[in-house]
Design an enzyme around this catalytic site. Structure first.
Site, PDB file in Angstrom:
ATOM      1  N   VAL A  31       0.816  -1.222   0.000  1.00  0.00           N
ATOM      2  CA  VAL A  31       0.000   0.000   0.000  1.00  0.00           C
ATOM      3  C   VAL A  31       0.845   1.265   0.000  1.00  0.00           C
ATOM      4  CG1 VAL A  31      -1.978  -1.130   1.082  1.00  0.00           C
ATOM      5  CG2 VAL A  31      -0.265   0.045   2.531  1.00  0.00           C
ATOM      6  N   ASN A  46      -7.951  -2.059   5.512  1.00  0.00           N
ATOM      7  CA  ASN A  46      -7.566  -2.653   6.786  1.00  0.00           C
ATOM      8  C   ASN A  46      -6.054  -2.709   7.001  1.00  0.00           C
ATOM      9  OD1 ASN A  46      -8.037  -4.541   9.220  1.00  0.00           O
ATOM     10  ND2 ASN A  46      -6.749  -5.774   7.868  1.00  0.00           N
ATOM     11  N   TYR A 100       1.221   5.897  16.740  1.00  0.00           N
ATOM     12  CA  TYR A 100       0.091   5.088  16.287  1.00  0.00           C
ATOM     13  C   TYR A 100      -1.217   5.863  16.438  1.00  0.00           C
ATOM     14  CZ  TYR A 100      -3.103   1.117  15.913  1.00  0.00           C
ATOM     15  OH  TYR A 100      -4.112   0.257  15.524  1.00  0.00           O
ATOM     16  N   LYS A 115      -4.100   7.021  13.589  1.00  0.00           N
ATOM     17  CA  LYS A 115      -5.497   6.603  13.652  1.00  0.00           C
ATOM     18  C   LYS A 115      -6.433   7.803  13.822  1.00  0.00           C
ATOM     19  CE  LYS A 115      -4.824   2.280  12.903  1.00  0.00           C
ATOM     20  NZ  LYS A 115      -5.315   1.649  11.648  1.00  0.00           N
TER      21      LYS A 115
END
Length: 251
Positions: free
Chosen positions: A55, A81, A146, A150
């Protein structure tokens, strides 16, 4: 939901060869969808179709999405995902690590969605579901990088939902808590006391246990289904109550 509400639909799941991605791909297929899994190592069981894709490589992503659409006969559902984890405070990760995790977790969604949109626009039941995290809505220790990625996924989900709603393309995300996946397993292996670390991860979720990949997959399938045609711009928590509940200590 019935066991066949996705019959006739085609789905792409990134990071679909393990963990949440594989559980999701299997469930979508069980409910009637034709499913392609994009992954660095796309070794998946039948009837799933495995296609290699990194990706972080735009050309490879475009090629893989086009191949999936050709193989499946179109594209109706995209599940973004693929993602990687990171530990540490804001001081602990180098610039290179920030760029690496952002490249996978945020720009990866951008690249795959961008490649999928021409196909999704030809669907009458198009849906995008992004895998986000409770880290986007709750401050977690040792998760600065992280959490930042998100948080970006959550904002990107809502902005994309606003951009695409009039084209009939729904965009939602799921916010899992700590899920019992291979990544968490590797995290525990590196801990000084694996049993104590697992107990701590379980204890911070009000249910007292880790979330299962199958539970997250069920939430993704719900959001992807045409039965959820009026749901867009939503983040669905699958976190054992971690974000919203404030329990009193046990007596």
């Amino acid at each position: 939901m019935s066991g066949s509400e996705l019959t006739g639909l085609a789905a792409v799941v990134t990071g679909g060869a393990s963990g949440i991605g594989l559980a999701t791909a299997r469930l979508l297929a069980d409910r009637g969808a034709r499913v392609a899994c994009l992954d660095l190592k796309p070794d998946v069981p039948e009837p799933l179709v495995g296609i290699r894709a990194d990706v972080t490589d735009d050309r490879e992503v475009r090629s893989a999405v086009d191949e999936a659409a050709r193989t499946l006969g179109g594209l109706d559902i995209l599940v973004n995902n693929a993602g990687i984890g990171a530990q540490g405070t804001i001081e602990d990760n180098s610039d290179d690590e920030w760029h690496r995790v952002l490249d996978v977790n945020v720009l990866g969604i951008v690249r795959v969605t961008r490649a999928a949109l021409p196909h999704l626009r030809r669907s009458g039941r198009a849906a995008i579901v992004n895998t986000c995290s409770v880290a986007a809505t709750a401050g977690l220790p040792q998760r600065a990088l992280y959490s930042a990625t998100k948080g970006a996924v959550l904002a990107l989900t809502r902005a994309s939902a606003a951009d695409l709603v009039r084209e009939g393309i729904r965009v939602n995300c799921v916010n899992p808590g700590t899920v019992d996946t291979p990544w968490v397993g590797r995290l525990l292996e590196r801990a000084a006391d694996a049993a104590a670390e697992r107990a701590a991860l379980c204890a911070r979720q009000p249910t007292g246990r880790l979330v299962t990949a199958e539970e997250v997959a069920a939430a993704i399938a719900h959001l992807a289904s045409p039965l959820s045609a009026s749901t867009t711009g939503t983040d669905l928590a699958v976190d054992g109550g971690m974000q919203g509940l404030r329990l009193r200590p046990r007596a």
